[in-house]
Scaffold this motif. Structure first.
Motif, short mmCIF file in Angstrom:
data_model
loop_
_atom_site.label_atom_id
_atom_site.label_comp_id
_atom_site.label_asym_id
_atom_site.label_seq_id
_atom_site.Cartn_x
_atom_site.Cartn_y
_atom_site.Cartn_z
N PHE A 47 -11.60 -14.38 -26.56
CA PHE A 47 -12.91 -13.77 -26.30
C PHE A 47 -12.85 -12.94 -25.02
N LEU A 48 -12.26 -13.55 -23.98
CA LEU A 48 -12.17 -12.85 -22.70
C LEU A 48 -11.39 -11.53 -22.84
N ASN A 49 -10.28 -11.60 -23.58
CA ASN A 49 -9.46 -10.39 -23.75
C ASN A 49 -10.20 -9.32 -24.53
N VAL A 50 -10.94 -9.75 -25.55
CA VAL A 50 -11.67 -8.76 -26.35
C VAL A 50 -12.84 -8.21 -25.53
N ALA A 51 -13.57 -9.13 -24.86
CA ALA A 51 -14.73 -8.69 -24.06
C ALA A 51 -14.29 -7.76 -22.93
N GLY A 52 -13.11 -8.05 -22.37
CA GLY A 52 -12.61 -7.23 -21.26
C GLY A 52 -11.82 -6.01 -21.72
N LEU A 53 -11.80 -5.75 -23.01
CA LEU A 53 -11.08 -4.61 -23.59
C LEU A 53 -9.58 -4.68 -23.31
N LEU A 54 -9.11 -5.91 -23.14
CA LEU A 54 -7.67 -6.08 -22.93
C LEU A 54 -6.94 -6.14 -24.27
N GLU A 55 -7.68 -6.49 -25.29
CA GLU A 55 -7.12 -6.52 -26.65
C GLU A 55 -8.14 -5.92 -27.60
N ILE A 85 -15.97 -2.95 -15.66
CA ILE A 85 -15.62 -4.37 -15.67
C ILE A 85 -14.84 -4.73 -14.40
N GLY A 86 -15.20 -5.86 -13.82
CA GLY A 86 -14.40 -6.42 -12.74
C GLY A 86 -13.76 -7.70 -13.25
N PHE A 87 -12.46 -7.84 -13.05
CA PHE A 87 -11.75 -9.02 -13.56
C PHE A 87 -11.42 -9.99 -12.42
N ILE A 88 -11.65 -11.26 -12.69
CA ILE A 88 -11.20 -12.31 -11.76
C ILE A 88 -10.35 -13.27 -12.58
N PHE A 89 -9.08 -13.38 -12.20
CA PHE A 89 -8.14 -14.16 -13.00
C PHE A 89 -7.90 -15.54 -12.37
N GLN A 90 -7.50 -16.46 -13.22
CA GLN A 90 -7.23 -17.82 -12.74
C GLN A 90 -6.13 -17.82 -11.67
N SER A 91 -5.10 -17.01 -11.90
CA SER A 91 -3.97 -16.98 -10.95
C SER A 91 -4.11 -15.86 -9.94
N PHE A 92 -5.28 -15.39 -9.75
CA PHE A 92 -5.64 -14.34 -8.77
C PHE A 92 -5.06 -12.98 -9.14
N PHE A 162 -20.29 -5.53 -14.73
CA PHE A 162 -19.96 -6.72 -15.49
C PHE A 162 -18.70 -7.37 -14.89
N LEU A 163 -18.82 -8.64 -14.53
CA LEU A 163 -17.66 -9.36 -14.02
C LEU A 163 -17.19 -10.36 -15.06
N LEU A 164 -15.91 -10.35 -15.34
CA LEU A 164 -15.33 -11.32 -16.26
C LEU A 164 -14.43 -12.24 -15.45
N ALA A 165 -14.79 -13.52 -15.40
CA ALA A 165 -14.01 -14.45 -14.58
C ALA A 165 -13.33 -15.46 -15.49
N ASP A 166 -12.02 -15.52 -15.38
CA ASP A 166 -11.23 -16.41 -16.24
C ASP A 166 -10.79 -17.62 -15.43
N GLU A 167 -11.45 -18.75 -15.63
CA GLU A 167 -11.14 -19.97 -14.89
C GLU A 167 -10.90 -19.65 -13.40
N ILE A 194 -22.34 -11.57 -15.02
CA ILE A 194 -21.08 -12.33 -14.92
C ILE A 194 -20.90 -13.17 -16.18
N VAL A 195 -19.69 -13.07 -16.74
CA VAL A 195 -19.32 -14.00 -17.81
C VAL A 195 -18.15 -14.81 -17.27
N LEU A 196 -18.39 -16.11 -17.22
CA LEU A 196 -17.39 -17.03 -16.66
C LEU A 196 -16.79 -17.84 -17.80
N VAL A 197 -15.49 -17.74 -17.95
CA VAL A 197 -14.81 -18.53 -18.97
C VAL A 197 -14.21 -19.74 -18.28
N THR A 198 -14.60 -20.92 -18.73
CA THR A 198 -14.13 -22.14 -18.07
C THR A 198 -14.15 -23.31 -19.03
N HIS A 199 -13.34 -24.28 -18.70
CA HIS A 199 -13.43 -25.52 -19.48
C HIS A 199 -14.09 -26.62 -18.64
#
Lengths: 237, 406
Positions: A47-55, A85-92, A162-167, A194-199
């Protein structure tokens, strides 16, 4: 801001097909802070990849800030990612060979901004995340929390809608995680969606709305209802 | 691409400099060797391709060697030359003492005054010919006249008399008389015997192609007097050399049972043999240069490939935050250009150093700057070409790599 309708995404190998997203629909309104949760393998990252136009996706439709992304060229998708889009990745995902200033500068250079404007935006973004005095430190000289704050500065320097934050706190201890979440809330209050992807249910609770993804579908999908979310108050210069 | 765009690429490069420095050194060495080697090759090619002043392509040699007691060398020569000159396609033929460009010949010194001190004498490479010599060599008479038949001296094994007349090249004329007209002037050999200059040839190379005075040549109206051999040089009309050569060899071999025919060879054979070491040197240097350029290209390719492979996540991140594929290609090409340029800057200094050393040690001319410029452009182009495929591969990395955790 984000309108996905009946999206499907299938990963194919010679032996198997994996339906990562199926009939996936989601609306996110401008200014919302949405947490997308779900167990491992549920399709959150897809979802994150599609929403962020990465895929790209296989079927369905997706409009980002009113732009139908279905038929965009690779260059146009890059431009849209850069501008909206602004991306925030789990591994920075900071670039280890560049100092903090240059890391924040990277997306602005791709936008062909003038040097003076870039400098102003970088300084402002680093001030917001509280790292204005560390501009010429290398990423390796910062703690994990500080590195994630640099990543946030990089994400907001271009003033995305739009900010997409992945964990975003996945690699941080609880104190640093709280600081990062405080920062994200502060940015959201300034009007950025902001859309935050987290578990992590704890983090998800800090969002305005939670969306759970199971087996590539939104398990509790409800069309967006207007609610009292903060409106864009201050644009980050 | 402006300087401010180069800065972050350079900054990142300087933090991972070991590979870059090694490749830069490779580029520097390649440039220094390549430029000097190609410059030497150019000199060799120029040397081989110098105009000889003669119609080399249409000349061939024949040696008639008498081997019986009753062999009459002079009569044989008369008959052979008469027959040769009568053949269709033969422009001219002469009897001579040496073959131009062959590496073997005769030399002496002459002066413009009697008792000229040794250091004022002029060294010449002389060819004994008859009145057909001038036309046989195909040289251009710039002033004066050809020999007359009555001037041709009979064989004189003891060299008691100097030839009454001589035809010299412009180069000899300049060395003896400066800008004055040499025709009619008298020159003296080491025994102070006088000879009158009757003609001046525009240009002709002598026997020794490596001699710095290879164009100091004189033709003397003398019948050669060595052993039982007659050495003929024949010049044909364009395109008829090989056909005539075969016919001549066949006829002369059977026309007289008191002699054998040998050395029937195009003059090009002797010229090529004389320049063999230059040609081999040129081929060797070109091969080494090509090999070095190839190894350098491989080094650049390997560094670019390595840089792409260790930066997969970084490239994905750049793509995710807005880099277009062209931006990624450009990044790696700029990075490679910086590495190559570092090597090129060092290489320019090294090339000058090597060039200076070669010029002092081997009396070679100083390195021409155009060659250096061409070498720099070539290595830049080579570097970009070598980095092109890894750069394109980098651009194909998906932006979704940025969200992968493993």
């Amino acid at each position: 801001m984000l309108a996905m309708r009946h999206i499907s995404k299938v990963y194919r190998t010679e032996l198997i097909e994996t339906h990562a997203l199926r009939d996936f629909s989601l609306d996110v309104a401008s200014g919302e802070f949405v947490a997308v949760t779900g167990p491992s393998g549920s399709g959150k990252t897809t979802f994150l990849n599609v929403a962020g136009l990465l895929e790209t996706f296989d079927t369905g439709s997706y409009a980002l800030d009113g732009v139908d992304v279905n038929d965009l060229s690779d260059d146009a998708r890059s431009r849209l990612r850069n501008e909206k889009i602004g991306f925030i990745f789990q591994s920075f995902n900071l670039i280890p060979d560049l100092d903090i200033f240059d890391n924040v500068d990277v997306p602005l250079r791709y936008r062909r901004m003038k040097a003076a404007e870039r400098k102003e935006r970088i300084t402002s973004a680093l001030d917001i995340v509280g790292l204005g005095s560390r501009a010429h430190h290398m990423p390796s000289q910062l703690s994990g929390g500080q590195q994630q704050r640099v990543a946030i500065a990089r994400a907001i320097a271009g003033d995305p809608k739009f900010l997409l934050a992945d964990e975003p706190t996945g690699n941080l201890d609880s104190l640093m995680a709280r600081q990062v979440m405080d920062l994200l809330e502060q940015i959201n209050e300034m009007g950025t969606t902001i859309v935050l992807v987290t578990h992590d249910p704890e983090l998800a609770r800090r969002a305005h709305r939670n969306v759970q993804v199971i087996d590539g579908q939104v398990s509790d999908y409800k069309p967006y209802e207007a609610r009292n979310v903060p409106v864009a108050a201050t644009a980050i210069a | 691409m402006v300087m401010s765009d180069i800065r972050p690429v350079l900054s990142a490069l300087l933090r991972n400099r070991t590979g870059a420095i090694l490749v830069s050194l490779q580029v520097a060495i390649a440039l220094a060797v390549l430029v000097n080697a190609i410059y030497i090759v150019k000199q060799r090619v120029d040397l081989i391709g110098r105009p000889t002043g003669m119609d080399v392509a249409n000349m061939f040699t024949v040696v008639s060697s008498g081997f019986t007691q009753d062999h009459d060398r002079l009569a044989t020569a008369r008959n052979d030359l008469a027959w040769l000159r009568a053949q269709p396609g033969v422009v001219a033929a002469t009897r001579t003492n040496a073959i131009p460009l062959s590496g073997g010949g005769s030399s002496t010194t002459i002066g413009s005054q009697p008792d000229t001190p040794n250091d004022k004498n002029v060294a010449i490479n002389y060819f004994e010919v008859d009145e057909g010599g001038l036309e046989t060599f195909g040289v251009k008479l710039a002033a004066g006249r050809n020999f007359r038949a009555e001037e041709i001296m009979p064989p004189d094994p003891n060299s008691t008399k100097a030839p009454p007349t001589a035809i010299i090249t412009k180069s000899v004329a300049r060395a003896l008389f400066g800008s004055e007209d040499a025709v009619g002037k008298v020159v003296y050999d080491s025994l102070n015997r006088p000879t009158t200059i009757v003609g001046v040839i525009d240009h002709m190379h002598g026997s020794w192609v490596t001699w710095d005075k290879v164009d100091q040549v004189a033709l003397l109206p003398v019948t050669p007097s060595f052993g039982g051999d007659n050495l003929y040089i024949v010049r044909t009309a364009p395109g008829l050399r090989d056909e005539t050569l075969r016919k001549v060899e066949e006829y002369l071999s059977t026309s007289d049972s008191t002699r054998m025919i040998r050395g029937v060879r195009p003059l090009e054979y002797y010229r090529d043999r004389s320049y063999l070491s230059d040609r081999n040197m040129a081929i060797f240097l070109v091969s080494i240069t090509a090999l070095l350029a190839g190894v350098t290209a491989l080094g650049i390719f390997a560094l670019a490939t390595f840089n792409v492979s260790i930066r997969t996540r970084q490239i994905g991140t750049r793509r995710a935050i807005g880099a277009r594929r062209a931006d990624i290609v450009r990044y790696f090409l700029v990075e490679n250009w910086l590495v190559t340029t570092g090597g090129v800057l060092l290489g320019v200094a090294l090339a000058f150093g090597v060039g200076y050393w070669l010029s002092t040690q081997y009396e070679l001319p100083r390195l021409d700057l155009y060659y250096l410029l061409a070498g720099v452009l070539l290595l830049w182009a080579l570097g970009q070409a070598a980095a092109w495929q890894p750069s394109r591969r980098a651009a194909r990395i998906s932006p979704s790599v940025a969200t992968r955790t493993v």
